[in-house]
Design a protein around this motif. Sequence first.
Motif, mmCIF file in Angstrom:
data_model
loop_
_atom_site.group_PDB
_atom_site.id
_atom_site.type_symbol
_atom_site.label_atom_id
_atom_site.label_comp_id
_atom_site.label_asym_id
_atom_site.label_seq_id
_atom_site.Cartn_x
_atom_site.Cartn_y
_atom_site.Cartn_z
ATOM 1 N N ALA A 120 8.423 2.779 -9.368
ATOM 2 C CA ALA A 120 8.627 1.357 -9.615
ATOM 3 C C ALA A 120 7.660 0.221 -8.908
ATOM 4 O O ALA A 120 7.590 -0.920 -9.066
ATOM 5 C CB ALA A 120 10.126 1.000 -8.961
ATOM 6 N N LEU A 121 6.864 1.019 -8.030
ATOM 7 C CA LEU A 121 5.656 0.410 -7.281
ATOM 8 C C LEU A 121 4.357 0.559 -7.841
ATOM 9 O O LEU A 121 3.568 -0.003 -7.369
ATOM 10 C CB LEU A 121 5.918 0.733 -5.804
ATOM 11 N N THR A 122 4.323 1.244 -8.834
ATOM 12 C CA THR A 122 2.892 1.543 -9.172
ATOM 13 C C THR A 122 1.856 0.343 -9.396
ATOM 14 O O THR A 122 0.852 0.296 -9.262
ATOM 15 C CB THR A 122 2.715 2.462 -10.496
ATOM 16 N N GLU A 123 2.617 -0.831 -9.806
ATOM 17 C CA GLU A 123 1.659 -2.128 -10.410
ATOM 18 C C GLU A 123 1.268 -2.562 -9.082
ATOM 19 O O GLU A 123 0.383 -3.608 -8.853
ATOM 20 C CB GLU A 123 2.378 -3.002 -11.239
ATOM 21 N N TYR A 124 1.975 -2.292 -7.787
ATOM 22 C CA TYR A 124 1.710 -3.143 -6.496
ATOM 23 C C TYR A 124 0.884 -2.225 -5.714
ATOM 24 O O TYR A 124 0.000 -2.452 -4.701
ATOM 25 C CB TYR A 124 2.883 -3.628 -5.836
ATOM 26 N N VAL A 125 1.114 -0.857 -5.570
ATOM 27 C CA VAL A 125 0.376 0.070 -4.413
ATOM 28 C C VAL A 125 0.032 1.442 -5.020
ATOM 29 O O VAL A 125 0.642 1.877 -6.009
ATOM 30 C CB VAL A 125 1.474 0.235 -3.384
ATOM 31 N N ASN A 126 -1.065 1.890 -4.543
ATOM 32 C CA ASN A 126 -1.669 3.255 -4.833
ATOM 33 C C ASN A 126 -1.143 4.247 -4.201
ATOM 34 O O ASN A 126 -1.238 5.272 -4.357
ATOM 35 C CB ASN A 126 -3.133 3.460 -5.035
ATOM 36 N N ASN A 127 -1.150 3.930 -2.841
ATOM 37 C CA ASN A 127 -0.801 4.683 -1.721
ATOM 38 C C ASN A 127 0.568 4.726 -1.201
ATOM 39 O O ASN A 127 1.184 3.658 -0.640
ATOM 40 C CB ASN A 127 -1.583 4.600 -0.558
ATOM 41 N N ILE A 128 1.249 5.727 -1.183
ATOM 42 C CA ILE A 128 2.700 6.135 -0.813
ATOM 43 C C ILE A 128 2.980 7.059 -0.012
ATOM 44 O O ILE A 128 2.297 8.025 0.103
ATOM 45 C CB ILE A 128 3.199 6.480 -2.235
ATOM 46 N N TYR A 129 3.861 6.743 1.061
ATOM 47 C CA TYR A 129 4.597 7.759 1.850
ATOM 48 C C TYR A 129 6.010 7.906 1.279
ATOM 49 O O TYR A 129 6.600 6.976 1.196
ATOM 50 C CB TYR A 129 4.286 7.356 3.125
ATOM 51 N N HIS A 130 6.440 9.176 1.228
ATOM 52 C CA HIS A 130 7.632 9.627 0.932
ATOM 53 C C HIS A 130 8.400 9.969 2.066
ATOM 54 O O HIS A 130 8.053 10.829 2.660
ATOM 55 C CB HIS A 130 7.740 10.738 -0.077
#
Length: 598
Positions: A194-204
């Motif tokens: 749901a965040l792909t249009e805002y951020v490329n880098n993610i921490y799960h």
Amino acid sequence: MCGIVGIINSDNLKIKAINVLSKLEYRGYDSAGVSFLAKNNIKTITEVGKISQLSKSLTSTGYNAFDSVIGHTRWATHGIVSKNNAHPFSNQKISLVCNGIIENYSELKLKYLKNYKKNIESDTETIFLVLNELSKKIKDHNKLIQKLVSIIKGHYAFLIYFSDTQEIFSLKSGSPLSVGKNADGIYFSSDPSALTEYVNNIYHLQDGDIIKVSVNTISHLNGKKVIFENQAKVVNEFSKGDFKHFMIKEIYEQPHVIKKTQKYYDADYFLDFRNKLKDLTNNLDSFVFVGCGTAYHACLVAKYYFEQFTDIDVSCEYASELRYKNISTKKNSIYVFISQSGETMDTLMALKYVKSKGYTTIVVTNSLESTMVREANITLPTFAMKEIGVASTKAFTCQLLALANLCIEIGNIRKNISKKEYIQLKQDLKNIPTKITKILKNSSYIDKVVSLLSSSKACYFIARNIVFPIALEGSLKLKEISYMHSEGFAGGEMKHGPIALIDKNVLSICLNPKNKLYEKSSSNCEEILARGGKVVVFSSKKSSSKKNLLQIIMPKENYIDTPFIYTIPLQLISYYFALNEGTDIDQPRNLAKSVTVE
Ligand code: F6R
């Protein structure tokens, strides 16, 4: 279930929050709410119903004075669907959203909220009030949050804001939560896609993590490093295109996603996977397939496949049952977990349980960023891509494809099938998209079946052997999106009770491929007709016409493609009947796409 979002130190908060919440709506749509956040200032708006309702309420006000927002879309567990039970729970000091279940909330209520007059219905409201009570004595927010974590039991993900310090804490235990960062803010979401249009880098976040955001700094309360991973961009997955509903779009996507998935298995993937399987299947006693709902029906199909093409023992388990069973550690078994979301709580817990007993675990999923993928030893991916309609369609047929491929690989490794048979079976799988395209084009029978359903009080799906799980799946599709009473029965079981249900107001849908049980299933149809029931039969063999019998001719099937061929028309008739009934097809009542609570 439920979905949570947080957007910290950013702009266009209203638009972004509604955008992310709409993408999380598949996780629940009973109520929704947001808290706009600033120094010593919290403004909360909640609405019963869908995100569109909340969006309307937000149109009139600007909320320009705020720099952050947290939000929530709810699937009610504890407490009725109401504005009072909608998240966020907030006052001028604290705002809090939660996804999950706090199991010991009654105990906590008794211990910390004895003098409270208000009737507190929900577990999250309890935690909000307990946190407020604790904050009277514990002034340091780090210590306060650590105390909270030490007293709550359950599966959860929280976002908690303190307006005095403008700190946001995120906690995870069991329920998914991811955080991403870019130049214009920090973003939290229950689902990273749901965040792909805002951020490329993610921490799960990992279970036990407590992540604090303070003045644009993201830190771990226990000093661990937060390491971001690159997340692939997903284009247009949340668009219905020219279709009225996601469900029908996803039904029509099946030839494409099945082709794509098979192409992947035919290329390099299975070379590596086959080597792993070779090692794993030495001295193997059995395969156990595990899932819930539609995914469980895929498990049942796998059992028929394995019994047909391999010599290995196979059993199927509902994840919700398996996780509380005593399982023997003596057997050399592989457990295969099937899940569209990769987040279903029962399946995930069953996977962790089985893993803790030392078994090898394989997950079959299209959600390649999911918790199950991170937990399982091996992933057998499908390329169904994101499925948004609550009723599973393309994810299911891609699961069948994965299981068919797994089965013939094992059959080949164990020499249960010859090289020639293996090549033919692979070819049969490759031909499936063409057959499905044909079925999707020739759908002239749909209006007739919809009209028969409209004049019936219940619908039973009857089948034998490999199409029996498809009868169960057809029945599940019909009941979940149209709310019509429906069951699926094994043909041979009819005489043992279910035939008592048959009368002129009942429609029976019989799946009767041309195989060694064709005559047996034909007898089932005769017996229903003899009792005044109406019958629709899907079959590749034409029989003589009869009163109250509607025949729909299907393409010629092979054993391995039979479940695919018979699934498609059942998806279509459920969809068009529900359309006729005017139900909320993509978001049927009482359901959510991802069942992340027990
Ligand atoms: C029915 C349906 C559900 C899911 C079940 C498991 O159409 O979608 O029955 O199959 O909730 O979900 P996953 O596959 O995400 O584990």
